[in-house]
Design a protein around this motif. Structure first.
Motif, PDB file in Angstrom:
ATOM      1  N   GLU A   1     160.175  21.457  87.813  1.00  0.00           N
ATOM      2  CA  GLU A   1     159.660  22.708  88.361  1.00  0.00           C
ATOM      3  C   GLU A   1     159.812  22.691  89.885  1.00  0.00           C
TER       4      GLU A   1
ATOM      5  N   ASN B   1     148.623  30.227  90.127  1.00  0.00           N
ATOM      6  CA  ASN B   1     148.310  28.876  89.664  1.00  0.00           C
ATOM      7  C   ASN B   1     147.201  28.972  88.620  1.00  0.00           C
TER       8      ASN B   1
ATOM      9  N   LEU C   1     157.746  28.143  80.950  1.00  0.00           N
ATOM     10  CA  LEU C   1     159.112  27.721  81.251  1.00  0.00           C
ATOM     11  C   LEU C   1     159.700  26.953  80.080  1.00  0.00           C
TER      12      LEU C   1
ATOM     13  N   LEU D   1     154.369  33.100  91.287  1.00  0.00           N
ATOM     14  CA  LEU D   1     153.443  32.917  90.158  1.00  0.00           C
ATOM     15  C   LEU D   1     152.064  32.449  90.617  1.00  0.00           C
TER      16      LEU D   1
ATOM     17  N   TYR E   1     159.011  31.224  90.651  1.00  0.00           N
ATOM     18  CA  TYR E   1     157.851  30.326  90.740  1.00  0.00           C
ATOM     19  C   TYR E   1     157.056  30.560  92.020  1.00  0.00           C
TER      20      TYR E   1
ATOM     21  N   LYS F   1     152.614  24.821  89.365  1.00  0.00           N
ATOM     22  CA  LYS F   1     151.866  26.064  89.193  1.00  0.00           C
ATOM     23  C   LYS F   1     150.921  26.017  87.994  1.00  0.00           C
TER      24      LYS F   1
ATOM     25  N   LEU G   1     164.788  30.429  89.455  1.00  0.00           N
ATOM     26  CA  LEU G   1     163.543  29.777  89.063  1.00  0.00           C
ATOM     27  C   LEU G   1     162.642  29.564  90.282  1.00  0.00           C
ATOM     28  N   THR G   2     163.221  29.119  91.382  1.00  0.00           N
ATOM     29  CA  THR G   2     162.447  28.893  92.601  1.00  0.00           C
ATOM     30  C   THR G   2     161.859  30.199  93.123  1.00  0.00           C
TER      31      THR G   2
ATOM     32  N   ALA H   1     152.409  28.225  83.593  1.00  0.00           N
ATOM     33  CA  ALA H   1     153.807  28.360  84.016  1.00  0.00           C
ATOM     34  C   ALA H   1     154.675  27.274  83.395  1.00  0.00           C
ATOM     35  N   CYS H   2     154.166  26.053  83.381  1.00  0.00           N
ATOM     36  CA  CYS H   2     154.892  24.921  82.810  1.00  0.00           C
ATOM     37  C   CYS H   2     155.236  25.172  81.344  1.00  0.00           C
TER      38      CYS H   2
END
Length: 355
Positions: A81, A245, A93, A243, A240, A85, A236-237, A89-90
Motif C-alpha cells: 500500500e 483512515n 484493495l 481515503l 489512497y 489507511k 493507487l497512490t 482500505a487494505c
C-alpha cells in the motif's frame, strides 16, 4: 468457489519497540518460537489454502523483508500500500485484486502477527466459516471464547440462537473495555473476543463497501480499471491519498445487519505488548522469562531480553527489560501498553535512527 488468504502485514508494532522497528516490525521478528510471526501465519494455512492463493498486503518498507522470509509466496502476491489507511482500505484493495483473478472468490482475512495454537482446530473453524460464508453470503468474523476479563481486546456480542453449529448472528461490537466492563461481558456469557479474522465472499464485501463506504468503493473502482497496467501504482497512490483512515469493523461490520460470528475454541493471542509476551512465555522458578546472557538475583516476575550483552538484574519485580544494539527499554509490566509513547517521542524529535 476459489479460496484465497489475505494476510494483513503493514503494522509498525510500536508497542514492541525497541525490537520492533518500521523496517522490521513485530510480525517480522522472532518473538515466540523459531519462526517469525508472519511465517507462522502462512504455515498455519498449509493444506487449507494453496500457496499461490495467499496474498500479503504490506508497505514498501517491509516488502523486501517479507519476500526474504516467505520465498514460497509469489512476489506478485505481495502487495504494498502507498500509505497505511487502516483495515477497510487494505481489505478493499485485496478484494478488487482477487476479483480480477476470479469471479467466484472467497477471502480469508488474517492479521500477520497473532499467535495461534491447535492448528487443526483453527483450520476446521476456518473451513466452517468458509462454507457458511459462501452459501449464505454472510460476513463472518471469528470470535474467540474468552478465558479472562481482558481489557486489551475488542468484544463481539452474539445472539444465543444458533444460525448453524457454532455460528451465531452478531448483535454488537464493543471497543476495548475497562476491567469492570470486561468482567461483566464474561459473566454474561454472550460475548467473544474479537480476533480480527474474517471470512467472506469478495462480491459480498465489495457490495457492503458500496453500501456503507461509497467513497472507498468509488476509489476502488477507479483503481480496478488500472490493474495490470503501468499506471496502477500511480493511480493507487492518488486514490489512497484521499481515503479516510477507517477500520473494517467501524466502516462496515458495526453498521451491517449481515454479520455472523463463528466461535473459535483454539488458543489465540494477538500479542499486543511485551506483557502479553511475558504471559505466554515459559518462566523459571522465580517467574522470570530470560532471553540471552542474563544474571538475576532477588528478581521476580520479569521479562528480560538481552541476547547481545551480559545483563545483570538485581532486586526488582515485574519489570520488562529489552536490550538491543542501539536502545534499552526498562518499564513496569503494568505500563507495557505505553511503550508506543517512546515511538511517538522519537518521531517528534526526528530520531529516525531509532525507529
Amino acid at each position: 468457489m476459489e479460496i484465497y488468504a489475505v494476510i494483513m502485514a503493514g503494522g509498525a508494532g510500536t508497542r514492541f519497540w525497541p525490537r520492533s522497528k518500521e523496517k522490521k516490525p513485530k510480525q517480522l521478528i522472532r518473538i515466540i518460537g523459531s519462526n517469525t510471526m508472519i511465517q507462522d501465519t502462512v504455515y498455519r494455512l498449509k493444506g487449507l489454502i494453496d500457496e499461490e492463493k495467499i496474498f500479503i498486503i504490506t508497505n514498501k518498507i517491509q516488502k523486501l523483508k517479507i519476500k526474504e522470509q516467505l520465498p514460497q509466496i509469489n512476489p506478485k502476491n505481495i502487495i504494498d500500500e502507498p500509505f497505511g489507511k487502516n483495515t477497510a482500505a487494505c481489505i478493499g484493495l485485496a478484494a478488487i485484486l482477487l476479483e480480477s483473478y476470479s469471479n467466484d472468490a472467497l477471502m480469508v482475512v488474517l492479521p500477520a502477527d497473532h499467535i495461534i495454537k491447535d492448528v487443526d482446530l483453527f483450520q476446521s473453524t476456518i473451513k466452517l466459516a468458509v462454507d457458511f460464508a459462501y452459501s449464505t453470503k454472510k460476513l463472518i468474523t471469528i470470535g474467540i471464547k474468552p478465558t479472562r476479563p481482558e481489557t486489551g481486546y475488542g468484544y463481539i456480542q452474539f445472539d444465543d440462537k444458533q444460525l448453524s453449529q457454532n455460528i451465531h448472528k452478531v448483535l454488537t461490537f464493543a471497543e476495548k473495555p475497562n476491567f469492570a466492563t470486561a468482567r461483566r461481558f464474561i459473566e454474561s456469557g454472550d460475548f467473544l473476543w474479537n480476533s480480527g479474522m474474517f471470512v467472506w465472499r469478495v462480491d459480498v464485501i465489495l457490495n457492503e463497501i458500496k453500501t456503507y463506504m461509497p467513497d472507498l468503493y468509488d476509489g476502488l473502482q477507479m483503481v480496478k480499471n488500472y490493474i495490470g497496467t503501468h499506471e496502477f501504482e500511480k493511480v493507487l497512490t492518488q486514490v489512497y491519498g484521499q481515503l479516510k483512515n477507517i477500520s473494517i469493523d467501524y466502516g462496515i461490520l458495526e453498521k451491517s445487519d449481515n454479520v455472523a460470528v463463528v466461535k473459535g475454541d483454539f488458543y489465540w493471542n494477538d500479542v499486543g505488548s511485551w506483557e502479553a509476551v511475558y504471559e505466554i512465555s515459559e518462566k523459571n522458578e522465580d517467574g522470570n522469562v530470560i532471553v540471552g546472557d542474563v544474571y538475576t538475583a532477588r528478581t521476580y516476575g520479569s521479562y528480560i531480553f538481552s541476547p547481545r550483552k551480559f545483563t545483570a538484574v538485581i532486586g526488582v519485580e515485574n519489570l520488562i527489560v529489552i536490550d538491543t544494539t542501539d536502545a534499552l527499554l526498562i518499564c513496569h509490566r503494568n505500563n507495557a501498553q505505553e511503550v508506543r509513547e517512546v515511538v511517538d517521542y522519537l518521531k517528534m524529535n526526528k530520531r529516525t535512527e531509532l525507529l
